[in-house]
Design a protein around this motif. Structure first.
Motif, PDB file in Angstrom:
ATOM      1  N   ARG A  87      -0.044  -3.931   3.683  1.00  0.00           N
ATOM      2  CA  ARG A  87       0.077  -3.066   4.851  1.00  0.00           C
ATOM      3  C   ARG A  87       0.528  -1.677   4.393  1.00  0.00           C
ATOM      4  O   ARG A  87       1.086  -1.533   3.311  1.00  0.00           O
ATOM      5  N   PRO A  88       0.309  -0.655   5.200  1.00  0.00           N
ATOM      6  CA  PRO A  88       0.751   0.685   4.816  1.00  0.00           C
ATOM      7  C   PRO A  88       2.260   0.706   4.572  1.00  0.00           C
ATOM      8  O   PRO A  88       3.040   0.120   5.319  1.00  0.00           O
ATOM      9  N   LYS A  90       1.417   7.114   3.264  1.00  0.00           N
ATOM     10  CA  LYS A  90       0.721   8.388   3.335  1.00  0.00           C
ATOM     11  C   LYS A  90       1.743   9.510   3.237  1.00  0.00           C
ATOM     12  O   LYS A  90       2.781   9.482   3.896  1.00  0.00           O
ATOM     13  N   MET A 113       0.845  -1.166   0.000  1.00  0.00           N
ATOM     14  CA  MET A 113       0.000   0.000   0.000  1.00  0.00           C
ATOM     15  C   MET A 113       0.895   1.236   0.000  1.00  0.00           C
ATOM     16  O   MET A 113       1.920   1.270   0.654  1.00  0.00           O
ATOM     17  N   ARG A 114       0.498   2.228  -0.731  1.00  0.00           N
ATOM     18  CA  ARG A 114       1.277   3.460  -0.846  1.00  0.00           C
ATOM     19  C   ARG A 114       1.358   4.155   0.510  1.00  0.00           C
ATOM     20  O   ARG A 114       0.370   4.251   1.226  1.00  0.00           O
ATOM     21  N   TYR A 145       4.004   0.958  -5.709  1.00  0.00           N
ATOM     22  CA  TYR A 145       3.170   0.634  -4.557  1.00  0.00           C
ATOM     23  C   TYR A 145       1.745   0.348  -5.014  1.00  0.00           C
ATOM     24  O   TYR A 145       1.231   0.987  -5.921  1.00  0.00           O
ATOM     25  N   SER A 146       1.110  -0.601  -4.341  1.00  0.00           N
ATOM     26  CA  SER A 146      -0.307  -0.885  -4.580  1.00  0.00           C
ATOM     27  C   SER A 146      -1.136   0.200  -3.914  1.00  0.00           C
ATOM     28  O   SER A 146      -0.784   0.695  -2.851  1.00  0.00           O
ATOM     29  N   GLU A 147      -2.235   0.549  -4.537  1.00  0.00           N
ATOM     30  CA  GLU A 147      -3.095   1.585  -3.978  1.00  0.00           C
ATOM     31  C   GLU A 147      -3.976   1.073  -2.836  1.00  0.00           C
ATOM     32  O   GLU A 147      -4.320   1.817  -1.941  1.00  0.00           O
ATOM     33  N   LYS A 148      -4.377  -0.216  -2.885  1.00  0.00           N
ATOM     34  CA  LYS A 148      -5.387  -0.681  -1.936  1.00  0.00           C
ATOM     35  C   LYS A 148      -5.013  -1.917  -1.130  1.00  0.00           C
ATOM     36  O   LYS A 148      -5.666  -2.218  -0.157  1.00  0.00           O
ATOM     37  N   THR A 149      -4.011  -2.673  -1.537  1.00  0.00           N
ATOM     38  CA  THR A 149      -3.727  -3.922  -0.833  1.00  0.00           C
ATOM     39  C   THR A 149      -2.415  -3.836  -0.063  1.00  0.00           C
ATOM     40  O   THR A 149      -1.533  -3.051  -0.377  1.00  0.00           O
TER      41      THR A 149
END
Length: 85
Positions: A56-57, A4, A1-2, A50-54
């Motif tokens: 861990r952060p 923040k 996950m991308r 980076y994956s947008e939705k899957t």
């Protein structure tokens, strides 16, 4: 996950209530190197990986790239660079 993105502020970063720029030697070679690196271009280059939705952060790209640079510069193993960080 991308990871923040941190919000940009005009305030100086604080650590323990003190300004970071007063705690560091701003002439140190690693501080000068960090100022010379175009961090935005690294975020732009690696961001699409980076994956947008899957998952861990993610860890911020600047952190990951910086650790790899330190690892290479000082000849550290994966375990050593994580231990030092």
């Amino acid at each position: 996950m991308r990871p923040k993105e941190k919000q940009k502020t005009h305030e100086q970063p604080l650590i323990g209530g003190s300004r970071l720029d007063l705690m560091l030697n701003m002439e140190h070679e690693l501080v000068r190197l960090a100022e010379a690196i175009n961090w935005a271009s690294l975020v732009e280059a690696f961001g699409p990986l980076y994956s947008e939705k899957t998952g861990r952060p993610g860890i911020p790209i600047r952190t990951m790239a910086g650790l790899v640079m330190l690892q290479h510069t000082f000849g550290l193993s994966d375990e050593q660079v994580v231990g030092e960080w």
